[in-house]
Motif scaffolding. Structure first.
Motif, PDB file in Angstrom:
ATOM      1  N   PHE A  87      30.091  34.842  36.089  1.00 44.74           N
ATOM      2  CA  PHE A  87      30.912  35.191  34.923  1.00 44.74           C
ATOM      3  C   PHE A  87      30.192  36.207  34.039  1.00 44.74           C
ATOM      4  N   LEU A  88      28.923  35.926  33.712  1.00 46.10           N
ATOM      5  CA  LEU A  88      28.179  36.820  32.824  1.00 46.10           C
ATOM      6  C   LEU A  88      27.928  38.177  33.474  1.00 46.10           C
ATOM      7  N   THR A  89      27.519  38.152  34.742  1.00 42.35           N
ATOM      8  CA  THR A  89      27.244  39.407  35.430  1.00 42.35           C
ATOM      9  C   THR A  89      28.526  40.204  35.629  1.00 42.35           C
ATOM     10  N   GLY A  90      29.611  39.497  35.976  1.00 36.60           N
ATOM     11  CA  GLY A  90      30.888  40.178  36.179  1.00 36.60           C
ATOM     12  C   GLY A  90      31.370  40.876  34.927  1.00 36.60           C
ATOM     13  N   LEU A  91      31.376  40.161  33.806  1.00 35.98           N
ATOM     14  CA  LEU A  91      31.824  40.766  32.551  1.00 35.98           C
ATOM     15  C   LEU A  91      30.869  41.864  32.095  1.00 35.98           C
ATOM     16  N   GLY A  92      29.564  41.618  32.239  1.00 36.67           N
ATOM     17  CA  GLY A  92      28.583  42.630  31.846  1.00 36.67           C
ATOM     18  C   GLY A  92      28.750  43.910  32.633  1.00 36.67           C
ATOM     19  N   GLN A  93      28.952  43.781  33.939  1.00 35.05           N
ATOM     20  CA  GLN A  93      29.133  44.972  34.776  1.00 35.05           C
ATOM     21  C   GLN A  93      30.402  45.725  34.388  1.00 35.05           C
ATOM     22  N   ILE A  94      31.480  45.003  34.098  1.00 35.83           N
ATOM     23  CA  ILE A  94      32.735  45.651  33.713  1.00 35.83           C
ATOM     24  C   ILE A  94      32.560  46.436  32.420  1.00 35.83           C
ATOM     25  N   VAL A  95      31.898  45.834  31.440  1.00 33.11           N
ATOM     26  CA  VAL A  95      31.695  46.503  30.150  1.00 33.11           C
ATOM     27  C   VAL A  95      30.824  47.747  30.312  1.00 33.11           C
TER      28      VAL A  95
END
Length: 560
Positions: A87-95
């Motif tokens: 979740f954290l890596t996914g959202l961080g990468q998107i941002v």
């Protein structure tokens, strides 16, 4: 005339696809590359002369079935299993990719609206391609494989919301953004509640009745997928969102695997058409005008996305190998990217050439990242020393020798199969050390007082810092042949000469591990057959004996 056209289209593209695929297979290259090449050839030679609306429809069906199957994998238990790192890596990468992607696209000359669309499109990675390649590598059950799949699921959810927003904007012309946002939020809340209620109360009751006939279960699943897609289209949302939520609703069904296996061959046929149509959309004449931008943005995706993942996972304490392998799976654009841009063209926000430009980038990144993923281990060996700078969190660094505990048993891997072994080791009067490279698991087990080392089982430097003087048994539950092959060779040459118990998925892998010095190789299919035979021999035809065994089995399922 329509039937004649569609048969002509299918005859041409499937015949050409067969020829190209045979050549690609002979060259030992991924078939996905062959499908895209087929589309490029057909697009330049034939499809411009034919009425290809039928192929477009087939392509859309393929996307609908693809997202339906993706939804089937979005079981709440799966999301819980991959944990917060996905979740954290996914959202961080998107941002990060959206922000830097926008800056890069503006620097290479795109207008603000086009730059926003392209930046968002570059954040999504291909679920269908990554999942297929992980299955080909047999890495879906590894730590990095589960994180990558969880990462993709996070991206799918974000893409679902973005597609809904674009569809809502298209259907609400003249309304303010605030009104559109409030209406979309209300629709999402209502839909979420409805899906939860259906998953909890309706699906368990209905599917048990449908499951008496596999054909009826198959037809009912397709009916639900297409009915949901149509309903969402009528609500002003997207067909894709409806198909995805249809899969999510059925993901809690005990027959989810059966549904998925039935739908998958149908999906594979239509997805082949999708890739062919995607390739056919490439206008070779535009390459001369956009080659520089295409190269820059392709490099941004191929290098930038993995770098973002490496940094975020390094901050969270993951080893460089895990972070690197996850990062490589993100080095391409997704089918969602093309769907998103096609919707932008449809609502008038983009010119059609922008979609063609992204198609070119998709072809480049999908082709190159396919080789990245399939040859990830070789790439890692080449870049291993340089990747050390991404191991940013130091409190999980590998412990040095000196005060090392003497252990009779060393357990490599403590997730699922290893978790059950750990419970038995606790009960036995034997000293043991656990080795794992999932930092969240390491933190939890250390909190429980378990003697555990954070490190990579395939690193000789790490293993050399563990005292194996009194080690009698080495157990590996790591589902990776290369890791187990390394362990077999390593422990064959140490003075303690312990018993080495490894795992393998196939008989040829087991034979190789035995040749390299493994004492025993666990093969789940073989042991399952042998255990069933012994069970029948032991309990005969007395049902209550099997019921007692079932109770023990239910307790063990906690670790599966």
């Amino acid at each position: 005339m329509f039937m004649t056209d569609i048969y002509l289209d299918l005859s041409i593209v499937l015949g050409l696809s067969l020829i190209v695929s045979l050549i690609i297979r002979w060259l030992r290259q991924p078939l996905i590359i062959g499908y895209i090449i087929t589309g490029v050839i057909a697009g330049q030679a034939w499809l411009a002369w034919l009425d290809n609306d039928g192929l477009e429809s087939f392509s859309q069906i393929g996307v609908t079935l693809l997202l339906f199957i993706v939804g089937l994998s979005l079981n709440p238990r799966t999301l819980k299993e991959v944990g917060k790192i996905a979740f954290l890596t996914g959202l961080g990468q998107i941002v990060f990719t959206t922000i830097f992607g926008y800056l890069v696209t503006r620097l290479v000359g795109f207008e603000p609206v086009a730059a926003i669309y392209l930046a968002v499109a570059m954040t999504f990675s291909s679920t269908v391609i990554v999942t297929r390649l992980l299955q080909e590598r047999r890495d879906t059950e590894t730590l990095y494989g589960r994180i990558a799949i969880g990462f993709l699921l996070v991206q799918d959810f974000v893409a679902m919301i973005i597609l809904s927003l674009v569809a809502a904007v298209n259907s609400a012309s003249g309304q303010s953004w605030l009104t559109i946002g409030m209406e979309l939020t209300a629709k999402i809340i209502v839909i979420t509640i409805a899906v939860i209620l259906v998953m909890r109360f309706l699906v368990p009751r209905v599917d048990s009745k449908l499951a008496h006939s596999k054909e009826v279960l198959f037809l009912a699943s397709l009916a639900i997928a297409f009915a949901m897609a149509t309903l969402f289209d009528q609500l002003g949302l997207s067909l894709e969102l409806g198909a995805l939520l249809a899969g999510i609703m059925l993901s809690v069904s005990p027959y989810q695997v059966e549904i998925s296996s039935r739908v998958r061959p149908l999906r594979d046929f239509f997805i082949i058409i999708f890739f062919i149509v995607m390739g056919s959309r490439l206008d070779l004449s535009m390459i001369g005008n956009y080659w520089f931008q295409a190269v820059i943005l392709s490099l941004f995706i191929l290098i930038g996305n993995p770098l973002v993942v490496l940094i975020i996972m390094g901050i969270k304490g993951y080893r460089k190998r895990t972070s690197f392998l996850v990062g490589l799976t993100m080095a391409q654009v997704s089918e969602f990217s093309l769907i998103f841009l096609s919707m932008g063209v449809y609502v008038g926000h983009l010119q059609a050439e922008i979609f063609g430009f992204m198609t070119l980038i998709a072809l480049i990144t999908i082709a190159i990242s396919t080789y990245f993923i399939l040859h990830a281990d070789r790439l890692y060996k080449i870049l291993e020393k340089s990747l050390s700078i991404f191991e940013l969190k130091k409190y999980f660094k590998e412990e040095e020798g000196g005060n090392e505990k003497h252990a009779e048993v060393i357990l490599f891997g403590c997730d699922r199969l290893g978790g059950g072994i750990l419970e038995n080791l606790k009960k036995a009067d034997k000293s043991f050390i656990v080795v794992d490279y999932n930092p969240e698991l390491v933190a939890r087990l250390r909190g429980d007082g378990i003697e555990i080392r954070f490190g990579d089982a395939s690193s000789a430097v790490f293993l050399d810092n563990i005292n194996f003087t009194k080690t009698k048994v080495v157990i590996s539950t790591v589902p990776n042949f290369e890791v187990n092959r390394f362990l077999a060779r390593y422990f064959k040459n140490i003075k303690a000469n312990p018993a080495v118990i490894l795992v393998a998925s196939y008989s040829h892998e087991a034979r190789k591990l035995y040749d390299m010095g493994a004492t025993y190789v666990v093969m789940p299919p073989y042991l399952g057959r042998r255990y069933m035979t012994e069970l029948v021999y032991k309990y005969g035809t007395v049902k209550r004996n099997y019921i007692r065994e079932r109770q023990r089995h239910l307790g063990d399922l906690e670790y599966v």
